[in-house]
Enzyme design. Structure first.
Site, short mmCIF file in Angstrom:
data_model
loop_
_atom_site.label_atom_id
_atom_site.label_comp_id
_atom_site.label_asym_id
_atom_site.label_seq_id
_atom_site.Cartn_x
_atom_site.Cartn_y
_atom_site.Cartn_z
N LYS A 191 59.13 60.43 17.28
CA LYS A 191 59.13 61.28 16.29
C LYS A 191 59.54 62.83 16.50
O LYS A 191 58.96 63.17 17.18
CB LYS A 191 57.90 61.45 15.67
CG LYS A 191 57.66 62.40 14.20
CD LYS A 191 56.38 63.20 14.22
CE LYS A 191 56.40 64.26 13.25
NZ LYS A 191 57.58 65.48 13.38
N GLU A 267 50.97 66.94 26.63
CA GLU A 267 51.75 67.99 27.35
C GLU A 267 51.56 69.06 26.36
O GLU A 267 52.34 69.07 25.38
CB GLU A 267 53.03 67.77 27.73
CG GLU A 267 53.36 66.35 28.61
CD GLU A 267 53.05 66.70 29.92
OE1 GLU A 267 52.80 67.74 30.19
OE2 GLU A 267 52.95 65.42 30.55
N CYS A 301 57.07 76.46 27.03
CA CYS A 301 55.58 75.94 27.35
C CYS A 301 55.02 76.53 28.75
O CYS A 301 54.04 77.17 28.86
CB CYS A 301 54.88 74.74 27.15
SG CYS A 301 56.09 73.61 28.17
N GLU A 399 49.27 81.88 23.36
CA GLU A 399 50.57 81.31 23.54
C GLU A 399 51.36 81.94 22.59
O GLU A 399 51.17 81.51 21.37
CB GLU A 399 50.64 79.78 23.57
CG GLU A 399 51.90 79.49 23.97
CD GLU A 399 52.13 77.88 24.07
OE1 GLU A 399 51.56 77.25 23.07
OE2 GLU A 399 52.59 77.54 24.97
P1 NAD Z 1 53.46 71.31 17.28
O1 NAD Z 1 52.27 70.98 18.02
O2 NAD Z 1 53.32 72.14 15.79
O3 NAD Z 1 54.44 69.95 16.85
C1 NAD Z 1 54.74 69.00 17.84
C2 NAD Z 1 54.88 67.78 17.22
O4 NAD Z 1 53.68 67.22 16.83
C3 NAD Z 1 55.98 67.81 15.93
O5 NAD Z 1 56.74 66.47 16.14
C4 NAD Z 1 55.11 68.11 14.98
O6 NAD Z 1 55.96 67.62 13.69
C5 NAD Z 1 53.84 67.08 15.18
N1 NAD Z 1 52.77 67.52 14.51
C6 NAD Z 1 52.52 68.64 13.80
N2 NAD Z 1 51.32 68.61 13.02
C7 NAD Z 1 50.88 67.58 13.12
C8 NAD Z 1 49.66 66.48 13.00
N3 NAD Z 1 48.93 67.08 11.98
N4 NAD Z 1 49.49 65.41 12.96
C9 NAD Z 1 50.56 64.84 13.95
N5 NAD Z 1 51.41 65.34 14.31
C10 NAD Z 1 51.75 66.55 14.18
O7 NAD Z 1 54.44 72.05 18.37
P2 NAD Z 1 55.78 72.72 18.05
O8 NAD Z 1 55.39 73.85 17.06
O9 NAD Z 1 56.51 71.57 17.53
O10 NAD Z 1 56.04 73.11 19.69
C11 NAD Z 1 55.51 74.25 20.32
C12 NAD Z 1 54.31 73.99 21.08
O11 NAD Z 1 54.84 72.84 22.11
C13 NAD Z 1 53.86 74.95 22.10
O12 NAD Z 1 52.49 74.80 21.91
C14 NAD Z 1 54.27 74.48 23.36
O13 NAD Z 1 53.58 75.24 24.48
C15 NAD Z 1 54.39 73.13 23.31
N6 NAD Z 1 55.13 72.51 24.32
C16 NAD Z 1 54.54 71.83 25.31
C17 NAD Z 1 55.38 71.55 26.39
C18 NAD Z 1 54.66 70.69 27.65
O14 NAD Z 1 55.43 70.10 28.23
N7 NAD Z 1 53.63 71.09 28.03
C19 NAD Z 1 56.74 71.35 26.29
C20 NAD Z 1 57.30 71.95 25.35
C21 NAD Z 1 56.48 72.62 24.22
#
Ligand code: NAD
Length: 495
Positions: A191, A267, A301, A399
Protein backbone atom coordinates in the site's frame (compact mmCIF):
# COMPACT_ATOMS: atom_id res chain seq x y z
CA UNK A 1 25.95 14.13 -24.80
CA UNK A 2 22.38 13.99 -23.48
CA UNK A 3 21.74 17.06 -21.37
CA UNK A 4 19.06 16.51 -18.76
CA UNK A 5 18.11 20.14 -18.35
CA UNK A 6 14.83 21.76 -17.30
CA UNK A 7 13.42 21.58 -20.83
CA UNK A 8 14.32 17.91 -21.11
CA UNK A 9 12.56 16.91 -17.87
CA UNK A 10 9.57 19.16 -18.58
CA UNK A 11 9.08 17.59 -22.00
CA UNK A 12 9.41 14.08 -20.61
CA UNK A 13 6.95 14.89 -17.85
CA UNK A 14 4.41 16.01 -20.44
CA UNK A 15 4.61 12.66 -22.27
CA UNK A 16 4.30 10.41 -19.21
CA UNK A 17 0.99 8.58 -18.81
CA UNK A 18 1.23 7.21 -15.27
CA UNK A 19 -0.82 4.20 -14.24
CA UNK A 20 -3.37 4.92 -11.53
CA UNK A 21 -5.18 1.59 -11.21
CA UNK A 22 -4.54 -1.04 -8.56
CA UNK A 23 -2.38 -4.05 -9.46
CA UNK A 24 -3.99 -7.29 -8.32
CA UNK A 25 -3.32 -10.86 -9.48
CA UNK A 26 -1.03 -9.61 -12.23
CA UNK A 27 -3.47 -7.13 -13.78
CA UNK A 28 -4.12 -3.41 -13.48
CA UNK A 29 -7.71 -3.02 -12.30
CA UNK A 30 -10.05 -0.26 -11.16
CA UNK A 31 -11.19 -0.22 -7.56
CA UNK A 32 -14.21 -2.50 -7.10
CA UNK A 33 -16.19 0.62 -6.17
CA UNK A 34 -14.76 2.39 -9.26
CA UNK A 35 -13.85 5.31 -6.97
CA UNK A 36 -10.83 7.44 -7.82
CA UNK A 37 -9.09 10.46 -6.37
CA UNK A 38 -7.11 13.29 -7.98
CA UNK A 39 -3.37 12.86 -7.57
CA UNK A 40 -1.66 16.26 -7.65
CA UNK A 41 1.86 17.48 -8.27
CA UNK A 42 2.75 19.50 -5.15
CA UNK A 43 5.23 21.65 -7.08
CA UNK A 44 2.54 23.01 -9.44
CA UNK A 45 -0.81 22.02 -7.96
CA UNK A 46 -1.74 20.34 -11.27
CA UNK A 47 -3.62 17.04 -11.34
CA UNK A 48 -1.24 14.32 -12.59
CA UNK A 49 -3.80 11.54 -12.91
CA UNK A 50 -6.75 9.81 -11.28
CA UNK A 51 -5.79 7.04 -8.88
CA UNK A 52 -7.93 4.13 -7.72
CA UNK A 53 -9.35 4.87 -4.29
CA UNK A 54 -9.40 1.31 -2.99
CA UNK A 55 -11.09 -0.11 0.08
CA UNK A 56 -11.68 -3.34 1.98
CA UNK A 57 -12.97 -5.18 -1.13
CA UNK A 58 -9.81 -4.46 -3.07
CA UNK A 59 -7.64 -5.41 -0.10
CA UNK A 60 -9.56 -8.70 0.13
CA UNK A 61 -9.00 -9.39 -3.57
CA UNK A 62 -5.28 -8.62 -3.26
CA UNK A 63 -4.91 -10.86 -0.21
CA UNK A 64 -6.70 -13.73 -1.97
CA UNK A 65 -4.33 -13.32 -4.93
CA UNK A 66 -1.33 -13.22 -2.64
CA UNK A 67 -2.47 -16.21 -0.57
CA UNK A 68 -3.33 -18.29 -3.64
CA UNK A 69 0.03 -17.63 -5.23
CA UNK A 70 1.82 -18.34 -1.97
CA UNK A 71 0.10 -21.67 -1.38
CA UNK A 72 0.58 -22.73 -5.00
CA UNK A 73 4.35 -22.62 -4.48
CA UNK A 74 4.85 -20.89 -7.82
CA UNK A 75 7.21 -18.45 -6.08
CA UNK A 76 7.43 -19.62 -2.48
CA UNK A 77 8.73 -23.10 -3.32
CA UNK A 78 11.01 -22.47 -6.27
CA UNK A 79 14.70 -22.47 -5.40
CA UNK A 80 16.27 -19.32 -3.99
CA UNK A 81 18.57 -19.32 -7.00
CA UNK A 82 15.57 -19.14 -9.34
CA UNK A 83 14.10 -16.26 -7.32
CA UNK A 84 17.48 -14.55 -7.45
CA UNK A 85 17.56 -14.69 -11.25
CA UNK A 86 14.11 -13.13 -11.55
CA UNK A 87 14.86 -10.38 -9.04
CA UNK A 88 18.14 -9.59 -10.82
CA UNK A 89 16.09 -9.14 -13.97
CA UNK A 90 13.86 -6.74 -12.04
CA UNK A 91 16.95 -4.74 -10.98
CA UNK A 92 17.92 -4.48 -14.65
CA UNK A 93 14.46 -3.17 -15.55
CA UNK A 94 14.51 -0.61 -12.74
CA UNK A 95 17.87 0.56 -14.07
CA UNK A 96 16.49 0.72 -17.61
CA UNK A 97 13.50 2.81 -16.49
CA UNK A 98 15.36 4.96 -13.96
CA UNK A 99 14.43 8.19 -15.71
CA UNK A 100 10.71 7.45 -15.63
CA UNK A 101 10.87 6.31 -12.03
CA UNK A 102 12.82 9.40 -10.92
CA UNK A 103 10.45 11.68 -12.78
CA UNK A 104 7.33 10.01 -11.38
CA UNK A 105 8.78 10.30 -7.88
CA UNK A 106 9.52 13.98 -8.39
CA UNK A 107 6.09 14.81 -9.87
CA UNK A 108 4.32 12.84 -7.16
CA UNK A 109 5.96 14.18 -4.02
CA UNK A 110 7.99 17.22 -5.01
CA UNK A 111 11.59 16.08 -4.67
CA UNK A 112 14.26 17.29 -7.12
CA UNK A 113 14.33 14.99 -10.13
CA UNK A 114 18.09 15.08 -10.52
CA UNK A 115 18.57 13.94 -6.92
CA UNK A 116 16.16 11.06 -7.49
CA UNK A 117 17.77 10.16 -10.81
CA UNK A 118 21.41 10.81 -9.91
CA UNK A 119 21.57 9.38 -6.39
CA UNK A 120 18.49 7.49 -5.33
CA UNK A 121 17.76 5.32 -8.36
CA UNK A 122 21.33 3.98 -8.74
CA UNK A 123 21.33 3.12 -5.04
CA UNK A 124 17.99 1.36 -5.35
CA UNK A 125 19.20 -0.74 -8.27
CA UNK A 126 22.16 -1.83 -6.14
CA UNK A 127 19.80 -2.49 -3.26
CA UNK A 128 17.67 -4.87 -5.33
CA UNK A 129 20.80 -6.60 -6.59
CA UNK A 130 22.17 -6.95 -3.07
CA UNK A 131 19.05 -8.72 -1.76
CA UNK A 132 18.70 -10.83 -4.91
CA UNK A 133 22.27 -12.03 -4.53
CA UNK A 134 21.93 -12.63 -0.80
CA UNK A 135 19.06 -15.06 -0.88
CA UNK A 136 20.91 -18.14 -2.14
CA UNK A 137 23.82 -17.59 0.23
CA UNK A 138 21.89 -18.00 3.47
CA UNK A 139 22.34 -21.34 5.20
CA UNK A 140 20.06 -22.85 7.83
CA UNK A 141 21.16 -24.49 11.09
CA UNK A 142 21.55 -27.96 12.54
CA UNK A 143 21.28 -28.11 16.34
CA UNK A 144 23.83 -30.15 18.38
CA UNK A 145 21.09 -32.63 19.43
CA UNK A 146 23.37 -35.67 19.78
CA UNK A 147 23.59 -39.14 18.23
CA UNK A 148 20.26 -40.47 16.98
CA UNK A 149 18.80 -36.99 16.55
CA UNK A 150 18.84 -34.59 13.67
CA UNK A 151 17.34 -31.24 14.68
CA UNK A 152 17.01 -28.88 11.71
CA UNK A 153 16.29 -25.20 12.19
CA UNK A 154 15.11 -23.65 8.96
CA UNK A 155 13.82 -20.25 7.96
CA UNK A 156 10.58 -20.40 6.01
CA UNK A 157 8.77 -17.55 4.27
CA UNK A 158 6.00 -16.19 6.49
CA UNK A 159 3.26 -16.15 3.84
CA UNK A 160 1.42 -12.94 2.94
CA UNK A 161 3.33 -9.77 3.81
CA UNK A 162 1.47 -6.45 3.91
CA UNK A 163 3.76 -3.47 3.25
CA UNK A 164 2.45 -0.01 4.17
CA UNK A 165 4.73 2.87 3.25
CA UNK A 166 4.94 6.69 3.50
CA UNK A 167 5.34 9.42 0.89
CA UNK A 168 8.79 10.81 1.66
CA UNK A 169 10.80 8.12 -0.18
CA UNK A 170 7.96 6.27 -1.91
CA UNK A 171 10.02 4.00 -4.15
CA UNK A 172 12.83 3.45 -1.64
CA UNK A 173 10.39 2.41 1.06
CA UNK A 174 8.41 0.17 -1.31
CA UNK A 175 11.62 -1.55 -2.37
CA UNK A 176 13.08 -1.76 1.14
CA UNK A 177 9.98 -3.61 2.29
CA UNK A 178 9.02 -5.76 -0.66
CA UNK A 179 12.31 -6.95 -2.17
CA UNK A 180 13.63 -8.82 0.91
CA UNK A 181 10.09 -10.17 1.47
CA UNK A 182 9.94 -11.43 -2.13
CA UNK A 183 13.49 -12.75 -2.05
CA UNK A 184 12.54 -14.86 0.98
CA UNK A 185 9.62 -16.38 -0.97
CA UNK A 186 6.65 -14.43 0.38
CA UNK A 187 3.76 -12.92 -1.54
CA UNK A 188 3.19 -9.22 -1.00
CA UNK A 189 0.41 -6.64 -0.83
CA UNK A 190 1.88 -3.14 -1.02
CA UNK A 191 0.00 0.00 0.00
CA UNK A 192 1.69 3.22 -1.13
CA UNK A 193 0.87 6.50 0.59
CA UNK A 194 -2.11 8.27 -0.99
CA UNK A 195 0.14 11.24 -1.85
CA UNK A 196 2.65 9.14 -3.82
CA UNK A 197 1.31 6.00 -5.52
CA UNK A 198 2.97 6.36 -8.93
CA UNK A 199 6.32 4.63 -8.52
CA UNK A 200 4.75 1.68 -6.68
CA UNK A 201 2.44 1.16 -9.65
CA UNK A 202 5.30 1.53 -12.12
CA UNK A 203 7.22 -1.03 -10.05
CA UNK A 204 4.27 -3.41 -10.47
CA UNK A 205 4.59 -3.09 -14.25
CA UNK A 206 8.29 -3.98 -14.02
CA UNK A 207 7.60 -6.87 -11.63
CA UNK A 208 5.31 -8.36 -14.26
CA UNK A 209 7.84 -7.83 -17.02
CA UNK A 210 10.57 -9.45 -14.90
CA UNK A 211 8.48 -12.62 -14.68
CA UNK A 212 7.43 -12.63 -11.05
CA UNK A 213 4.27 -14.79 -11.15
CA UNK A 214 0.83 -13.18 -10.99
CA UNK A 215 -0.49 -12.67 -7.48
CA UNK A 216 2.92 -12.63 -5.82
CA UNK A 217 3.13 -8.82 -5.91
CA UNK A 218 0.04 -6.64 -5.55
CA UNK A 219 -0.37 -2.89 -5.13
CA UNK A 220 -3.50 -1.38 -3.54
CA UNK A 221 -3.52 2.43 -3.65
CA UNK A 222 -5.83 4.53 -1.51
CA UNK A 223 -6.20 6.23 1.84
CA UNK A 224 -4.94 5.07 5.20
CA UNK A 225 -8.29 4.40 6.83
CA UNK A 226 -9.72 2.73 3.68
CA UNK A 227 -6.76 0.51 2.73
CA UNK A 228 -4.17 0.53 5.54
CA UNK A 229 -6.70 -0.21 8.26
CA UNK A 230 -8.27 -3.27 6.56
CA UNK A 231 -4.76 -4.55 5.89
CA UNK A 232 -3.86 -4.15 9.55
CA UNK A 233 -7.06 -5.94 10.60
CA UNK A 234 -6.96 -8.63 7.91
CA UNK A 235 -7.18 -12.19 9.19
CA UNK A 236 -5.13 -13.59 6.31
CA UNK A 237 -2.14 -11.23 6.29
CA UNK A 238 0.70 -12.79 8.28
CA UNK A 239 2.94 -9.81 8.76
CA UNK A 240 2.81 -6.03 8.36
CA UNK A 241 5.95 -4.13 7.47
CA UNK A 242 5.19 -0.47 8.12
CA UNK A 243 7.10 2.74 7.64
CA UNK A 244 5.37 5.93 8.67
CA UNK A 245 4.47 8.01 11.68
CA UNK A 246 4.65 6.78 15.25
CA UNK A 247 0.95 7.59 15.64
CA UNK A 248 -0.13 5.27 12.82
CA UNK A 249 2.50 2.67 13.79
CA UNK A 250 0.77 2.34 17.16
CA UNK A 251 -2.55 1.80 15.35
CA UNK A 252 -1.07 -1.18 13.55
CA UNK A 253 -0.13 -2.75 16.88
CA UNK A 254 -3.78 -2.32 17.89
CA UNK A 255 -5.05 -3.77 14.60
CA UNK A 256 -2.90 -6.83 15.11
CA UNK A 257 -4.04 -7.29 18.70
CA UNK A 258 -7.69 -7.17 17.66
CA UNK A 259 -7.30 -9.49 14.63
CA UNK A 260 -4.89 -12.39 14.10
CA UNK A 261 -1.80 -11.35 16.10
CA UNK A 262 0.07 -10.79 12.84
CA UNK A 263 3.67 -9.70 13.22
CA UNK A 264 4.00 -5.90 13.07
CA UNK A 265 7.34 -4.41 12.10
CA UNK A 266 7.51 -0.67 12.57
CA UNK A 267 9.87 1.98 11.24
CA UNK A 268 8.50 5.21 12.64
CA UNK A 269 9.46 8.77 13.43
CA UNK A 270 12.65 10.37 14.68
CA UNK A 271 14.15 13.49 16.22
CA UNK A 272 17.78 12.65 15.72
CA UNK A 273 20.50 14.43 17.67
CA UNK A 274 23.76 15.49 16.03
CA UNK A 275 26.39 16.26 18.67
CA UNK A 276 29.35 18.41 17.60
CA UNK A 277 32.20 18.62 20.09
CA UNK A 278 34.76 21.43 20.07
CA UNK A 279 37.53 18.90 19.34
CA UNK A 280 36.06 18.07 15.91
CA UNK A 281 38.95 17.96 13.43
CA UNK A 282 37.17 19.37 10.39
CA UNK A 283 34.43 21.81 11.36
CA UNK A 284 33.71 22.67 7.72
CA UNK A 285 32.94 19.07 6.85
CA UNK A 286 30.85 18.76 10.02
CA UNK A 287 28.87 21.89 9.08
CA UNK A 288 28.28 20.60 5.55
CA UNK A 289 27.02 17.33 7.05
CA UNK A 290 24.79 19.18 9.53
CA UNK A 291 23.15 21.08 6.66
CA UNK A 292 22.08 17.75 5.12
CA UNK A 293 19.13 18.10 7.45
CA UNK A 294 17.61 19.98 4.48
CA UNK A 295 18.02 17.07 2.04
CA UNK A 296 14.68 15.81 0.67
CA UNK A 297 13.03 19.04 1.93
CA UNK A 298 13.79 17.84 5.46
CA UNK A 299 11.21 15.08 4.98
CA UNK A 300 13.43 12.35 6.40
CA UNK A 301 12.72 10.33 9.51
CA UNK A 302 16.41 9.97 10.38
CA UNK A 303 17.40 13.59 9.65
CA UNK A 304 19.75 15.19 12.22
CA UNK A 305 17.14 17.77 13.29
CA UNK A 306 18.56 18.62 16.71
CA UNK A 307 22.06 20.07 16.39
CA UNK A 308 23.81 19.99 19.76
CA UNK A 309 26.94 22.17 19.64
CA UNK A 310 29.57 22.64 22.34
CA UNK A 311 29.16 26.22 23.52
CA UNK A 312 32.80 27.25 22.98
CA UNK A 313 32.53 26.75 19.19
CA UNK A 314 28.85 27.39 18.73
CA UNK A 315 28.94 30.78 17.02
CA UNK A 316 31.74 29.83 14.62
CA UNK A 317 30.12 26.53 13.80
CA UNK A 318 26.61 27.89 13.31
CA UNK A 319 27.92 30.48 10.84
CA UNK A 320 29.37 27.64 8.78
CA UNK A 321 26.10 25.67 8.87
CA UNK A 322 24.16 28.73 7.69
CA UNK A 323 26.60 29.09 4.78
CA UNK A 324 26.12 25.45 3.74
CA UNK A 325 22.32 25.77 4.01
CA UNK A 326 22.45 28.11 0.98
CA UNK A 327 22.89 25.03 -1.25
CA UNK A 328 19.30 24.06 -0.42
CA UNK A 329 17.47 27.08 -1.83
CA UNK A 330 14.01 25.82 -2.91
CA UNK A 331 13.59 25.60 -6.67
CA UNK A 332 11.47 23.95 -9.32
CA UNK A 333 12.09 20.21 -8.71
CA UNK A 334 12.57 19.67 -12.44
CA UNK A 335 15.48 22.14 -12.52
CA UNK A 336 18.62 19.99 -12.72
CA UNK A 337 20.39 22.06 -10.07
CA UNK A 338 17.52 22.01 -7.60
CA UNK A 339 18.57 20.55 -4.25
CA UNK A 340 15.26 21.32 -2.58
CA UNK A 341 11.80 20.94 -4.04
CA UNK A 342 8.23 21.27 -2.76
CA UNK A 343 6.70 19.93 0.45
CA UNK A 344 4.51 16.93 -0.29
CA UNK A 345 1.22 18.86 -0.15
CA UNK A 346 -0.48 21.97 1.19
CA UNK A 347 -1.61 20.29 4.42
CA UNK A 348 1.89 19.24 5.27
CA UNK A 349 3.31 22.67 4.33
CA UNK A 350 0.75 24.25 6.69
CA UNK A 351 1.79 21.89 9.47
CA UNK A 352 5.49 22.71 9.00
CA UNK A 353 4.70 26.44 9.01
CA UNK A 354 2.82 26.03 12.31
CA UNK A 355 5.98 24.56 13.84
CA UNK A 356 8.02 27.44 12.43
CA UNK A 357 5.61 29.94 14.00
CA UNK A 358 5.85 28.09 17.32
CA UNK A 359 9.64 28.19 17.02
CA UNK A 360 9.61 31.95 16.46
CA UNK A 361 7.87 32.37 19.82
CA UNK A 362 10.35 30.26 21.79
CA UNK A 363 13.75 30.48 20.07
CA UNK A 364 15.80 32.83 17.88
CA UNK A 365 15.17 32.58 14.12
CA UNK A 366 18.55 32.58 12.41
CA UNK A 367 17.69 31.67 8.82
CA UNK A 368 14.61 31.31 6.61
CA UNK A 369 11.23 30.82 8.22
CA UNK A 370 9.20 31.71 5.13
CA UNK A 371 6.89 30.00 2.74
CA UNK A 372 7.64 30.63 -0.94
CA UNK A 373 5.51 30.57 -4.07
CA UNK A 374 7.20 28.96 -7.06
CA UNK A 375 5.44 28.22 -10.36
CA UNK A 376 2.16 29.18 -8.67
CA UNK A 377 2.53 26.59 -5.89
CA UNK A 378 2.74 27.70 -2.24
CA UNK A 379 4.24 24.41 -1.08
CA UNK A 380 7.85 25.59 -0.86
CA UNK A 381 9.52 26.42 2.47
CA UNK A 382 12.93 27.96 3.00
CA UNK A 383 15.64 26.12 4.93
CA UNK A 384 14.99 27.36 8.45
CA UNK A 385 17.42 27.47 11.39
CA UNK A 386 16.59 28.31 14.97
CA UNK A 387 19.29 29.13 17.53
CA UNK A 388 19.00 29.22 21.32
CA UNK A 389 16.61 26.29 21.33
CA UNK A 390 15.92 24.46 24.59
CA UNK A 391 15.28 20.75 24.40
CA UNK A 392 11.80 21.21 25.87
CA UNK A 393 10.73 23.60 23.09
CA UNK A 394 8.08 22.25 20.72
CA UNK A 395 10.50 22.36 17.77
CA UNK A 396 12.96 20.16 19.71
CA UNK A 397 10.34 17.63 20.85
CA UNK A 398 8.05 16.98 17.87
CA UNK A 399 8.95 15.51 14.53
CA UNK A 400 8.42 18.40 12.08
CA UNK A 401 9.34 16.51 8.90
CA UNK A 402 10.30 19.71 7.13
CA UNK A 403 13.38 21.92 6.55
CA UNK A 404 13.80 23.05 10.15
CA UNK A 405 16.97 22.78 12.23
CA UNK A 406 17.06 23.40 16.01
CA UNK A 407 20.39 24.39 17.55
CA UNK A 408 21.00 23.60 21.22
CA UNK A 409 24.17 24.56 23.09
CA UNK A 410 25.86 22.28 25.66
CA UNK A 411 28.86 22.50 27.97
CA UNK A 412 29.85 18.94 28.89
CA UNK A 413 29.80 15.49 27.35
CA UNK A 414 27.38 14.25 30.02
CA UNK A 415 24.99 17.10 29.29
CA UNK A 416 25.15 16.43 25.54
CA UNK A 417 24.29 12.75 26.01
CA UNK A 418 21.49 13.59 28.42
CA UNK A 419 19.89 16.08 26.00
CA UNK A 420 20.40 13.74 23.03
CA UNK A 421 18.58 10.90 24.79
CA UNK A 422 15.82 13.12 26.15
CA UNK A 423 13.31 12.26 23.41
CA UNK A 424 10.69 9.60 22.82
CA UNK A 425 12.49 8.65 19.59
CA UNK A 426 15.64 6.62 18.96
CA UNK A 427 16.25 6.21 15.24
CA UNK A 428 19.60 7.75 14.41
CA UNK A 429 22.26 9.88 16.13
CA UNK A 430 25.55 11.50 15.14
CA UNK A 431 28.71 12.47 16.99
CA UNK A 432 31.49 14.68 15.67
CA UNK A 433 34.76 14.45 17.60
CA UNK A 434 38.44 13.67 16.99
CA UNK A 435 38.73 11.88 20.34
CA UNK A 436 38.45 8.13 19.73
CA UNK A 437 37.58 7.26 23.32
CA UNK A 438 34.87 9.88 23.39
CA UNK A 439 33.51 8.63 20.04
CA UNK A 440 33.06 5.13 21.49
CA UNK A 441 31.85 6.33 24.87
CA UNK A 442 29.19 8.63 23.44
CA UNK A 443 28.13 6.16 20.73
CA UNK A 444 27.56 3.52 23.38
CA UNK A 445 25.57 5.93 25.55
CA UNK A 446 23.26 7.13 22.77
CA UNK A 447 19.92 5.34 22.53
CA UNK A 448 19.49 4.95 18.78
CA UNK A 449 19.36 2.21 16.16
CA UNK A 450 22.34 3.76 14.33
CA UNK A 451 25.05 6.13 15.55
CA UNK A 452 27.20 7.80 12.89
CA UNK A 453 30.59 9.14 13.97
CA UNK A 454 31.94 12.10 11.99
CA UNK A 455 29.08 11.66 9.52
CA UNK A 456 25.31 11.94 9.46
CA UNK A 457 22.53 9.60 8.44
CA UNK A 458 24.63 6.61 7.33
CA UNK A 459 22.27 4.27 5.48
CA UNK A 460 23.27 1.34 3.28
CA UNK A 461 21.99 -2.14 2.40
CA UNK A 462 25.04 -3.43 4.27
CA UNK A 463 23.84 -2.41 7.74
CA UNK A 464 20.53 -2.65 9.61
CA UNK A 465 18.34 0.45 9.66
CA UNK A 466 15.65 1.03 12.26
CA UNK A 467 15.01 2.44 15.67
CA UNK A 468 14.50 1.88 19.36
CA UNK A 469 11.91 3.46 21.67
CA UNK A 470 9.02 5.02 19.71
CA UNK A 471 11.01 5.01 16.48
CA UNK A 472 9.96 1.40 16.05
CA UNK A 473 11.13 -2.17 16.34
CA UNK A 474 12.04 -3.66 12.98
CA UNK A 475 15.22 -3.49 10.95
CA UNK A 476 15.33 -2.86 7.22
CA UNK A 477 18.49 -3.52 5.22
CA UNK A 478 21.27 -6.10 5.72
CA UNK A 479 20.68 -9.83 6.18
CA UNK A 480 18.76 -8.95 9.37
CA UNK A 481 15.90 -7.73 7.16
CA UNK A 482 15.13 -11.40 6.43
CA UNK A 483 14.30 -11.91 10.10
CA UNK A 484 11.13 -9.91 9.50
CA UNK A 485 9.97 -11.97 6.56
CA UNK A 486 10.78 -15.50 7.68
CA UNK A 487 9.78 -17.68 10.59
CA UNK A 488 11.87 -20.34 12.27
CA UNK A 489 10.77 -23.94 11.71
CA UNK A 490 12.26 -26.83 13.69
CA UNK A 491 12.16 -30.32 12.23
CA UNK A 492 13.38 -32.92 14.72
CA UNK A 493 14.22 -36.31 13.24
CA UNK A 494 14.93 -39.36 15.43
CA UNK A 495 16.97 -42.05 13.76
P1 NAD B 1 1.68 8.20 7.99
O1 NAD B 1 1.91 7.40 9.22
O2 NAD B 1 0.63 9.21 8.00
O3 NAD B 1 1.32 7.22 6.77
C1 NAD B 1 2.11 6.09 6.47
C2 NAD B 1 1.23 5.08 5.77
O4 NAD B 1 0.19 4.67 6.66
C3 NAD B 1 0.53 5.65 4.53
O5 NAD B 1 0.50 4.65 3.54
C4 NAD B 1 -0.86 5.96 5.04
O6 NAD B 1 -1.85 5.94 4.06
C5 NAD B 1 -1.07 4.86 6.06
N1 NAD B 1 -2.05 5.21 7.07
C6 NAD B 1 -2.41 6.45 7.49
N2 NAD B 1 -3.38 6.39 8.41
C7 NAD B 1 -3.66 5.08 8.60
C8 NAD B 1 -4.57 4.37 9.41
N3 NAD B 1 -5.41 5.00 10.22
N4 NAD B 1 -4.58 3.02 9.36
C9 NAD B 1 -3.74 2.38 8.53
N5 NAD B 1 -2.87 2.99 7.71
C10 NAD B 1 -2.82 4.33 7.73
O7 NAD B 1 3.09 8.78 7.60
P2 NAD B 1 3.43 9.76 6.39
O8 NAD B 1 2.88 11.08 6.72
O9 NAD B 1 3.06 9.11 5.09
O10 NAD B 1 5.02 9.77 6.45
C11 NAD B 1 5.72 10.54 7.36
C12 NAD B 1 6.09 9.71 8.57
O11 NAD B 1 6.83 8.55 8.16
C13 NAD B 1 7.01 10.46 9.50
O12 NAD B 1 6.58 10.31 10.82
C14 NAD B 1 8.36 9.78 9.30
O13 NAD B 1 9.20 9.83 10.40
C15 NAD B 1 7.97 8.40 9.00
N6 NAD B 1 9.05 7.70 8.29
C16 NAD B 1 9.80 6.79 8.98
C17 NAD B 1 10.84 6.14 8.36
C18 NAD B 1 11.67 5.12 9.11
O14 NAD B 1 12.26 4.28 8.47
N7 NAD B 1 11.72 5.15 10.42
C19 NAD B 1 11.13 6.39 7.03
C20 NAD B 1 10.35 7.33 6.34
C21 NAD B 1 9.31 7.97 6.99
Amino acid sequence: MLERNLGYWTERAATLRPEGRAFIAGEFVNAVSAATYENRNPATGAVINLVASCDQLDVDAAVVAARTSFESGVWSRITPTERKKTLLKLAELIERDSEDLALLESLDMGKPVSVAFGYELPELVEYVRWFSEAIDKLYDEVAPAGEGNLALIRREPIGVVGAVVPWNFPLDMAIWKTIPALAAGNSVVLKPAEQSPLTALKLAELVKEAGIPDGVFNVVPGFGSAVGRPMGLHMDIDCIAFTGSTEVGKMFLGYSASSNMKLVWLECGGKSPNIVFADTENLDAAAEAAAKVFYNQGEICSSPTRLLVERSIKDVFVTKVVAHAAAYRPRDPLHPESMMGAMVDGNHANRVMEFIEAGKKQARLLLGGNRLTINGSENFIEPTIFDEVQNDHVIARDEIFGPVLAIIAFDTEEEAVRIANDTVYGLMASVFTSNLSRAHRVSNALKAGTVAVNAVDMISPLVPFGGVKQSGNGRDNSLHAFEKYTSLKTTWIKY
